[in-house]
Design a protein around this motif. Structure first.
Motif, PDB file in Angstrom:
ATOM      1  N   SER A 161       0.853  -1.190   0.000  1.00  0.00           N
ATOM      2  CA  SER A 161       0.000   0.000   0.000  1.00  0.00           C
ATOM      3  C   SER A 161       0.886   1.235   0.000  1.00  0.00           C
ATOM      4  O   SER A 161       1.999   1.216   0.527  1.00  0.00           O
ATOM      5  CB  SER A 161      -0.942   0.022   1.211  1.00  0.00           C
ATOM      6  OG  SER A 161      -0.205   0.134   2.413  1.00  0.00           O
ATOM      7  N   TYR A 167      -3.822  10.725  -1.995  1.00  0.00           N
ATOM      8  CA  TYR A 167      -3.837   9.635  -2.977  1.00  0.00           C
ATOM      9  C   TYR A 167      -3.466   8.337  -2.269  1.00  0.00           C
ATOM     10  O   TYR A 167      -2.493   8.288  -1.503  1.00  0.00           O
ATOM     11  CB  TYR A 167      -2.850   9.888  -4.114  1.00  0.00           C
ATOM     12  CG  TYR A 167      -2.658   8.675  -4.992  1.00  0.00           C
ATOM     13  CD1 TYR A 167      -3.670   8.257  -5.864  1.00  0.00           C
ATOM     14  CD2 TYR A 167      -1.495   7.910  -4.918  1.00  0.00           C
ATOM     15  CE1 TYR A 167      -3.515   7.121  -6.646  1.00  0.00           C
ATOM     16  CE2 TYR A 167      -1.325   6.774  -5.701  1.00  0.00           C
ATOM     17  CZ  TYR A 167      -2.334   6.389  -6.562  1.00  0.00           C
ATOM     18  OH  TYR A 167      -2.190   5.263  -7.331  1.00  0.00           O
ATOM     19  N   GLU A 168      -4.241   7.293  -2.534  1.00  0.00           N
ATOM     20  CA  GLU A 168      -3.995   5.995  -1.913  1.00  0.00           C
ATOM     21  C   GLU A 168      -3.988   4.904  -2.977  1.00  0.00           C
ATOM     22  O   GLU A 168      -4.815   4.909  -3.899  1.00  0.00           O
ATOM     23  CB  GLU A 168      -5.076   5.671  -0.883  1.00  0.00           C
ATOM     24  CG  GLU A 168      -5.196   6.668   0.256  1.00  0.00           C
ATOM     25  CD  GLU A 168      -6.466   6.468   1.068  1.00  0.00           C
ATOM     26  OE1 GLU A 168      -6.454   5.638   1.998  1.00  0.00           O
ATOM     27  OE2 GLU A 168      -7.461   7.134   0.761  1.00  0.00           O
ATOM     28  N   TRP A 169      -3.049   3.995  -2.847  1.00  0.00           N
ATOM     29  CA  TRP A 169      -3.038   2.782  -3.665  1.00  0.00           C
ATOM     30  C   TRP A 169      -2.777   1.602  -2.744  1.00  0.00           C
ATOM     31  O   TRP A 169      -1.873   1.637  -1.905  1.00  0.00           O
ATOM     32  CB  TRP A 169      -1.939   2.835  -4.720  1.00  0.00           C
ATOM     33  CG  TRP A 169      -1.825   1.554  -5.491  1.00  0.00           C
ATOM     34  CD1 TRP A 169      -2.589   1.141  -6.536  1.00  0.00           C
ATOM     35  CD2 TRP A 169      -0.885   0.492  -5.245  1.00  0.00           C
ATOM     36  NE1 TRP A 169      -2.199  -0.099  -6.966  1.00  0.00           N
ATOM     37  CE2 TRP A 169      -1.152  -0.524  -6.182  1.00  0.00           C
ATOM     38  CE3 TRP A 169       0.144   0.305  -4.318  1.00  0.00           C
ATOM     39  CZ2 TRP A 169      -0.432  -1.706  -6.232  1.00  0.00           C
ATOM     40  CZ3 TRP A 169       0.867  -0.876  -4.348  1.00  0.00           C
ATOM     41  CH2 TRP A 169       0.586  -1.856  -5.305  1.00  0.00           C
ATOM     42  N   GLN A 174      -3.457  -2.956  -2.229  1.00  0.00           N
ATOM     43  CA  GLN A 174      -3.818  -4.251  -2.777  1.00  0.00           C
ATOM     44  C   GLN A 174      -4.709  -4.989  -1.793  1.00  0.00           C
ATOM     45  O   GLN A 174      -4.440  -5.000  -0.594  1.00  0.00           O
ATOM     46  CB  GLN A 174      -2.553  -5.074  -3.062  1.00  0.00           C
ATOM     47  CG  GLN A 174      -1.687  -4.495  -4.161  1.00  0.00           C
ATOM     48  CD  GLN A 174      -0.421  -5.293  -4.365  1.00  0.00           C
ATOM     49  OE1 GLN A 174       0.305  -5.578  -3.422  1.00  0.00           O
ATOM     50  NE2 GLN A 174      -0.134  -5.661  -5.602  1.00  0.00           N
ATOM     51  N   GLY A 184      -5.379  -4.368  -7.302  1.00  0.00           N
ATOM     52  CA  GLY A 184      -4.955  -3.030  -6.948  1.00  0.00           C
ATOM     53  C   GLY A 184      -6.119  -2.056  -6.987  1.00  0.00           C
ATOM     54  O   GLY A 184      -6.963  -2.113  -7.891  1.00  0.00           O
ATOM     55  N   ASN A 224      -7.110   2.178  -6.460  1.00  0.00           N
ATOM     56  CA  ASN A 224      -6.657   3.561  -6.345  1.00  0.00           C
ATOM     57  C   ASN A 224      -7.779   4.431  -5.788  1.00  0.00           C
ATOM     58  O   ASN A 224      -8.956   4.202  -6.088  1.00  0.00           O
ATOM     59  CB  ASN A 224      -6.251   4.120  -7.704  1.00  0.00           C
ATOM     60  CG  ASN A 224      -5.130   3.334  -8.352  1.00  0.00           C
ATOM     61  OD1 ASN A 224      -3.969   3.646  -8.158  1.00  0.00           O
ATOM     62  ND2 ASN A 224      -5.477   2.307  -9.131  1.00  0.00           N
ATOM     63  N   LEU A 263      -8.447   8.781  -4.914  1.00  0.00           N
ATOM     64  CA  LEU A 263      -7.988  10.165  -4.875  1.00  0.00           C
ATOM     65  C   LEU A 263      -9.038  11.004  -4.161  1.00  0.00           C
ATOM     66  O   LEU A 263     -10.219  10.975  -4.532  1.00  0.00           O
ATOM     67  CB  LEU A 263      -7.774  10.702  -6.289  1.00  0.00           C
ATOM     68  CG  LEU A 263      -7.335  12.170  -6.397  1.00  0.00           C
ATOM     69  CD1 LEU A 263      -5.966  12.365  -5.760  1.00  0.00           C
ATOM     70  CD2 LEU A 263      -7.332  12.620  -7.848  1.00  0.00           C
ATOM     71  N   PHE A 286     -12.565   6.663  -7.077  1.00  0.00           N
ATOM     72  CA  PHE A 286     -11.910   5.370  -6.936  1.00  0.00           C
ATOM     73  C   PHE A 286     -11.729   4.712  -8.306  1.00  0.00           C
ATOM     74  O   PHE A 286     -12.542   4.903  -9.215  1.00  0.00           O
ATOM     75  CB  PHE A 286     -12.754   4.442  -6.050  1.00  0.00           C
ATOM     76  CG  PHE A 286     -13.028   4.991  -4.687  1.00  0.00           C
ATOM     77  CD1 PHE A 286     -12.177   4.715  -3.627  1.00  0.00           C
ATOM     78  CD2 PHE A 286     -14.145   5.795  -4.454  1.00  0.00           C
ATOM     79  CE1 PHE A 286     -12.436   5.221  -2.368  1.00  0.00           C
ATOM     80  CE2 PHE A 286     -14.406   6.308  -3.197  1.00  0.00           C
ATOM     81  CZ  PHE A 286     -13.550   6.019  -2.155  1.00  0.00           C
ATOM     82  N   ARG A 287     -10.658   3.939  -8.405  1.00  0.00           N
ATOM     83  CA  ARG A 287     -10.391   3.188  -9.626  1.00  0.00           C
ATOM     84  C   ARG A 287      -9.769   1.859  -9.245  1.00  0.00           C
ATOM     85  O   ARG A 287      -8.653   1.808  -8.737  1.00  0.00           O
ATOM     86  CB  ARG A 287      -9.449   3.969 -10.537  1.00  0.00           C
ATOM     87  CG  ARG A 287      -9.085   3.260 -11.832  1.00  0.00           C
ATOM     88  CD  ARG A 287     -10.215   3.317 -12.840  1.00  0.00           C
ATOM     89  NE  ARG A 287      -9.805   2.759 -14.134  1.00  0.00           N
ATOM     90  CZ  ARG A 287     -10.592   2.682 -15.181  1.00  0.00           C
ATOM     91  NH1 ARG A 287     -11.852   3.133 -15.112  1.00  0.00           N
ATOM     92  NH2 ARG A 287     -10.169   2.164 -16.318  1.00  0.00           N
TER      93      ARG A 287
END
Length: 212
Positions: A110, A128-130, A132, A152, A154, A156, A181-182
């Protein structure tokens, strides 16, 4: 939790022992302390504006649903803070990375990047966050994806808040934020390709305590 630390100039080393299991659903009692997990954290502050830290931990059986799974957790972060000229303004930013290891088939990373511009009574921020997540953590049955499938995700977020008033030692702030979100393309049929959420919130918290 029990923590023992050593500090020398701009360096700090800490070791902790704690209970790895997450709290149960009985919220009106105390969970039994086990001290079955451990962590080590190293912090370095090269200047008054920068702080760097790295930590590693062994967490014994954190989830009651998976009592045989232990987690090895590693984190690293960089924190920056600066007072800007005029009207009590501050800029803060943080970059944080985290890693969970259960076994060869279950590893999750993360990343978090967040910054805030704070004036006397008004603030704007972005995040911003990413990360798994496994199919199991997302609640999918085995008919949809493999048990150890990792996706994954994402996110923002942008937002702003403003202080309304202070009442004694209590501060009240009104704010709003929007998140986009993506996720991995395999998740689009279930969550959509670009989900959006919005929040309006009222925050009540203690004011800064100034020594007399």
């Amino acid at each position: 939790m029990a923590t023992l630390g050593f500090r020398y100039r701009n360096f700090k080393l800490e070791g902790s022992s704690f209970t790895g299991r997450e709290p149960d659903e009985q919220r009106y009692d105390f969970d039994k302390p086990r001290f079955d997990s451990r962590a080590v954290r190293f912090t370095f502050n090269p200047t008054t504006q920068w702080s760097l830290q790295a930590s590693t931990a062994y967490v014994k059986s954190p989830e009651s649903g998976e009592p045989d799974e232990d987690v090895y957790r590693t984190t690293a972060s960089v924190l920056y803070g600066k007072e800007l000229s005029g009207n009590n303004r501050f800029l803060t930013a943080i970059l944080n990375w985290g890693y969970n290891y259960v076994d060869q088939d279950h590893q999750e990373h993360s990343v978090l990047l967040e910054s805030t511009l704070q004036s006397d009574k008004f603030a704007v921020y972005g995040r911003y966050e990413w990360l798994q997540k496994s199919a199991e953590e997302l609640g999918f049955e085995h008919d949809f994806f493999e048990h150890d499938a990792i996706f994954g995700i994402n996110a923002l977020t942008v937002g702003a808040n403003r202080q309304l008033f202070e009442f004694g030692t209590v501060n009240t702030t009104l704010g709003a934020q929007v998140s986009v979100f993506r996720g991995a393309h395999e998740l689009h049929p279930y969550y959509g390709s670009l989900p959006v959420s919005a929040q309006v919130y009222l925050r009540i918290f203690p004011t800064v305590m100034v020594p007399k």
